[in-house]
Motif scaffolding. Structure first.
Motif, short mmCIF file in Angstrom:
data_model
loop_
_atom_site.label_atom_id
_atom_site.label_comp_id
_atom_site.label_asym_id
_atom_site.label_seq_id
_atom_site.Cartn_x
_atom_site.Cartn_y
_atom_site.Cartn_z
N UNK A 140 -30.67 81.70 -47.12
CA UNK A 140 -31.70 80.66 -47.14
C UNK A 140 -32.15 80.33 -48.55
N UNK A 141 -31.36 80.71 -49.50
CA UNK A 141 -31.69 80.45 -50.90
C UNK A 141 -31.87 78.96 -51.14
N UNK A 142 -32.82 78.65 -51.97
CA UNK A 142 -33.02 77.22 -52.29
C UNK A 142 -34.06 76.59 -51.40
N UNK A 143 -34.47 77.36 -50.36
CA UNK A 143 -35.50 76.81 -49.49
C UNK A 143 -36.87 77.28 -49.97
N UNK A 144 -37.79 76.35 -49.94
CA UNK A 144 -39.10 76.63 -50.48
C UNK A 144 -39.98 77.32 -49.46
N UNK A 145 -39.84 76.88 -48.24
CA UNK A 145 -40.78 77.30 -47.22
C UNK A 145 -40.05 77.29 -45.89
N UNK A 146 -40.13 78.45 -45.19
CA UNK A 146 -39.57 78.48 -43.84
C UNK A 146 -40.69 78.97 -42.93
N UNK A 147 -41.04 78.17 -41.95
CA UNK A 147 -42.17 78.51 -41.09
C UNK A 147 -41.66 78.65 -39.66
N UNK A 148 -41.94 79.84 -39.09
CA UNK A 148 -41.60 80.04 -37.68
C UNK A 148 -42.87 79.78 -36.89
N UNK A 149 -42.80 78.89 -35.92
CA UNK A 149 -44.04 78.51 -35.22
C UNK A 149 -43.93 78.77 -33.72
N UNK A 150 -45.09 79.16 -33.20
CA UNK A 150 -45.20 79.31 -31.74
C UNK A 150 -46.62 78.85 -31.41
N UNK A 151 -46.72 77.80 -30.64
CA UNK A 151 -48.05 77.26 -30.38
C UNK A 151 -48.76 76.95 -31.68
N UNK A 152 -49.97 77.43 -31.84
CA UNK A 152 -50.74 77.16 -33.05
C UNK A 152 -50.55 78.24 -34.11
N UNK A 153 -49.72 79.24 -33.81
CA UNK A 153 -49.49 80.31 -34.79
C UNK A 153 -48.22 80.04 -35.58
#
Ligand SMILES: Nc1nc2c(ncn2[C@@H]2O[C@H](COP(=O)(O)O[C@H]3[C@@H](O)[C@H](n4cnc5c(=O)[nH]c(N)nc54)O[C@@H]3COP(=O)(O)O)[C@@H](O)[C@H]2O)c(=O)[nH]1
Length: 596
Positions: free
Chosen positions: A207-220
């Protein structure tokens, strides 16, 4: 020897300097210069637009590449998390049957789950909505709703939480499977998937080069910095089709920059090459036009343009009632060039103004020199571009006022481009009408919008295009009949052009067309030849001294007689003699006359 009929009263006045200046190179080159500037600007604008399009394509390509990279990473994350949950799901059936059993009975089996189910930190049993037995801590009492809030009794529930009672501050993905035994308050097994594994998935090297990776579930939402609240409705990069989780992936500015830079390095030079190619093609496609205009300009300055005159005939009696001036180019290398080869291009250039001016000047001079009777009107072709040129119309007005010497002038105007600057054209019509010029709508019926000019402009004559006249040969009379009816209705006089046979002539007469011109009656000819033709051709005269078109200065002497044959220079002069023979030359006679 001067003839009694046409007094050579006043000598032909010399052309004024101001008139001569009309054709000066200066005016032509000024007009040419501005046209060239606009063409150059247009070419530059097109080349620039091409370059910009390629840059936009490069940017678009970079965006596509970044999106592809982001969705690859998102796909990676989602499939890793899915396979974790899958593993848990595949094992839940064995543990869920323990729900409801006393903790000390179920605990041993529960504890083994920590060992054989990967990714989980612990498993717990739920009864009456309470987590009562955990693989890690044994008996327990935590309400399931503390973590899950509302949860399903008929299927699995998933919740990403920032921590649990036992491990506060440690992100966990909880998966609850309800037992099949009905329990209104909720019974089943709860798995705790360790946030450490989730973070590892987010932290993967690929995942190099990625600034932000967000795993989401509902509001979390879980990032590498920990849990946050998923408050903004940012669209996901990818959503799981099986579990209520999605991922948002953003590329790092450094990656974005490098991808954009790489695409610009590819597309920039291609764009430049295409822009240059386009500019070159445009410059070259315009070159023939430019070269032709330059040659015409030179030809004008060298006096290579000549005028030919075609008689206009009263179809009823064959009397010549006027002549149309038609330009010819006596090019030193190319030979005689007809207007069809250049007039279309010149008419679209400011050069048409000085050119027409010099031709009219020349025609008036020719007719005077060869003593063509002034009752014969002179028809000139006036392009809409000329009519829309204020200065050009002023100069033409001055020329006609001082040099037409009582000769009627008919300006033949085509409808093409007449509406480009309608106000200017209307003002020119008015100005020229004020000095006696009348107007003919030329080539009637050949353009699309044929009736509008008749409505918008004050025409006196309507010239039927030779295409319609040719049809008469085959008995197709309907269109001409219709045009004549229309002309009558709106008070216009009809002149037919391109009459080549006696059959066409007779049909035109039958259809009520009064005037016409064509090879049958006379080819376009030099002024000298016209003078001889006027003398030699058998024709009827105007009889009453009027020519039907009423374009002449009043004169009662109409029939032209030969000038001194010995001089070799024919002059057309009027005598008081009047012949009444109406004579339509036969096709053969016409050809003989032309060959002669
Ligand atoms: N703006 C200007 N336009 C002009 C000028 N001189 C001519 N023109 C226009 O060029 C077009 C071609 O003209 P030309 O080759 O001279 O053809 C004219 C006649 O020669 C031709 N004609 C005449 N009789 C016959 C015939 O019996 N058969 C036949 N096939 N052709 C014939 O037709 C043309 C008549 O033109 P017009 O009456 O003006 O429609 C043409 O569009 C001219 O208008 C100029 O100085 N300025």
């Amino acid at each position: 020897m001067p003839h009694a009929g046409v007094p050579r009263a006043a000598p032909y006045p010399p052309l004024t300097d101001s008139v001569k200046s009309q054709t000066s190179d200066l005016a032509a080159s000024a007009a040419h210069g501005s046209a060239r500037r606009s063409r150059t600007l247009f070419t530059i604008a097109c080349a620039l637009a091409t370059f910009v399009v390629f840059i936009a394509l490069g940017a678009w390509q970079a965006r596509l590449e970044l999106n592809a990279r982001r969705s690859d990473v998102a796909h990676d994350v989602i499939s890793s998390i899915e396979s974790m949950v899958d593993r848990v799901s595949s094992e839940h059936g064995r543990l869920v049957r323990l729900a409801g059993m006393p903790c000390d009975v179920a605990r041993i089996e529960l504890e083994t789950s920590e060992t054989f189910i990967p990714y989980i930190r612990s498993a717990a049993l739920v009864k009456d909505g309470v987590i009562y037995c955990s693989s890690s801590f044994g008996p327990n009492t935590v309400h399931l709703s503390t973590y899950l809030g509302e949860f399903r009794r008929d299927g699995p529930s998933y919740r990403l939480v920032p921590g649990t009672v036992a491990h506060p501050g440690r992100a966990t993905l909880l998966v609850f499977f309800p037992s099949t035994t009905p329990d209104p308050l909720g019974a089943g097994v709860l798995f705790y998937i360790d946030g450490v594994y989730l973070s590892d998935v987010l932290r993967d090297d690929s995942h190099l080069g990625m600034d932000r990776i967000v795993l989401r579930n509902g509001r979390a939402a879980l990032t590498l910095d920990g849990m946050t609240s998923n408050v903004d409705a940012e669209p996901p990069t990818l959503s799981s089709s099986r579990y209520p989780i999605d991922v948002v992936v953003d590329a790092a500015p450094s990656l974005t920059r490098s991808v954009y830079r790489r695409q610009l390095v590819i597309f920039g030079p291609i764009g430049l090459a295409f822009a240059a190619l386009l500019a070159w093609l445009m410059a070259n496609s315009l070159a023939p036009r430019r070269l032709l205009l330059r040659a015409v300009r030179t030809g004008l300055a060298r006096g290579e343009f000549e005028v030919r005159y075609q008689p206009v005939i009263d179809l009823a009696n064959g009397a010549c009632i006027g002549i149309e001036a038609l330009v010819r180019w006596a090019h030193p290398r190319w030979g005689d060039v007809g207007p069809a080869a250049f007039i279309g291009i010149v008419e679209n250039d400011p050069l048409i103004v000085p050119m027409t001016h010099s031709l009219v000047e020349r025609a008036l001079d020719d007719l005077h020199t060869h003593r063509v009777p002034p009752h014969l009107h002179l028809a000139i072709n006036l392009s809409p571009r000329h009519l829309q040129n204020r200065q050009g119309v002023n100069e033409l007005t001055r020329l006609l006022r001082t040099h037409a010497r009582g000769r009627g002038v008919i300006a033949e105007v085509t409808e093409r481009q007449l509406f480009d600057d309608r106000r200017a054209a209307l003002a020119s019509f008015e100005q020229l009408r004020a000095i006696g010029v009348r107007f003919a709508l030329d080539d009637f019926g050949t353009d699309r919008n044929t009736l509008s000019p008749l409505q918008a402009f004050h025409f006196d004559f309507l010239k039927i295009d030779q295409g319609f006249v040719a049809e008469l040969e085959y008995g197709r009379t309907d269109l001409v009949r219709g045009i004549v009816a229309l002309a009558r209705q709106i008070g216009l006089t009809v002149i037919a052009e391109g009459i080549e046979s006696t059959r066409q002539h007779e049909r035109l007469l039958e259809l009520g067309v009064e005037f016409g011109q064509g090879y049958l009656h006379g080819y376009p000819m030099t002024a000298a030849r016209l003078a001889r033709w006027l003398v030699a051709e058998p024709r009827g005269d105007g009889g009453d001294g009027g020519d039907g078109l009423d374009t002449s200065s009043p004169t009662d002497e109409r029939t032209v007689q030969p000038d001194s044959a010995a001089s070799g220079e024919a002059s057309a002069t009027s005598t008081s003699t009047s012949t009444s023979t109406t004579s339509i030359p036969s096709d053969a006679a016409r050809r003989r006359a032309h060959d002669a």
